[in-house]
Design an enzyme around this catalytic site. Sequence first.
Site, mmCIF file in Angstrom:
data_model
loop_
_atom_site.group_PDB
_atom_site.id
_atom_site.type_symbol
_atom_site.label_atom_id
_atom_site.label_comp_id
_atom_site.label_asym_id
_atom_site.label_seq_id
_atom_site.Cartn_x
_atom_site.Cartn_y
_atom_site.Cartn_z
ATOM 1 N N GLY A 7 -13.096 -9.138 7.260
ATOM 2 C CA GLY A 7 -12.872 -8.198 6.128
ATOM 3 C C GLY A 7 -12.544 -9.244 4.806
ATOM 4 C CB SER A 10 -6.168 -7.945 -1.655
ATOM 5 O OG SER A 10 -5.631 -6.919 -0.885
ATOM 6 C CE LYS A 181 4.590 -5.095 4.934
ATOM 7 N NZ LYS A 181 3.170 -5.245 5.186
ATOM 8 C CG ASN A 185 3.875 -1.271 5.422
ATOM 9 O OD1 ASN A 185 3.762 -1.789 4.219
ATOM 10 N ND2 ASN A 185 3.377 -1.560 6.497
ATOM 11 C CG ASN A 189 2.559 0.944 1.379
ATOM 12 O OD1 ASN A 189 3.052 0.039 0.551
ATOM 13 N ND2 ASN A 189 1.480 0.594 2.112
ATOM 14 C CG ASN A 199 5.444 -2.692 -4.569
ATOM 15 O OD1 ASN A 199 4.645 -1.760 -4.570
ATOM 16 N ND2 ASN A 199 4.844 -3.907 -3.703
ATOM 17 C CB SER A 248 -2.020 -1.919 0.472
ATOM 18 O OG SER A 248 -1.157 -1.118 1.509
ATOM 19 C CD GLU A 260 -3.964 0.431 6.349
ATOM 20 O OE1 GLU A 260 -4.029 -0.383 7.114
ATOM 21 O OE2 GLU A 260 -3.391 -0.356 5.238
#
Length: 299
Positions: A7, A10, A181, A185, A189, A199, A248, A260
Amino acid sequence: MRVGIIGAGSIGLLFAAYLSRVFDVTVYTRSQEQAAEINQHNVLLQSGTEETIAKVKALPIADWQGSEALTIIAVKQYQLFSIIERLSQLPSMPENILFLQNGMGHLKLLDDINTSNLFVGSVEHGALKENPYTVRHNGIGTTNVAVYKGDPGFLKMFVLAVSNVFPITFHEEYFAMMEKKLIANAMINPLTAILQVNNGALIDNPFYYKVLQNLFSEITAILNLEHPEGYWEHVIKICKKTRDNRSSMLKDIEAKRLTEVDAILGYLLEEANKQGKKLPQLETLYYLIKGIESQGVVI
């Protein structure tokens, strides 16, 4: 030691830039074109006003043989299915694999991978891919890693080897690490993606901050956290450290890519369903993101 990074988004480019200071790094890209760009220019790392060039080799994913001592999987959660299928086709299974995905929905995919050491991690850095070979390091955090199955010896050695160039923190227990985490997220997100803000706006704007608090109340109710204040402080810390970063999920929305959200909010909603509970605010955010995706996603 040779390290393969699957991958070249970023996070993949960020890891390649720093790890190449210690290891022999090969990045595996989705397209032949990006591999050619990286081989021509190397990886350009931008941090503040500084720019550094990292010597990195690049190959298309079709050329991946899994022969490196460590393989880092740095693709989106929904791209894991093809990567895991590719794993089964390799001449030999990589001995050490580190998965770096948001959320926790992907954990159930890892049980069928027959390798010696399987590691998982969560990334708290802010990074933005400027072009096929350039990444900007917007917010310096850490990468948390733990053993999902196997021996911790290799992972501890890896963490120690990169300690002077790139912050990575070893954890004894993966679930609590990933859950921490996941909470960040789930709060940062989707809100930033819908509001289209960096953010830092979530803690600077008092109205957004209130929404953040309400979301945290729903999450703590479903995860039954013993010491919720520590998790709250962690979220605020991330917002501060990545103040100028775009999440993201926001970057995916802007680029008309799949997000995601299923691995993040979808996981929490599944947990709520198992417990017979409702998460109305998180459910609303989930459907809003899915609705935005349905307006037109370019893979």
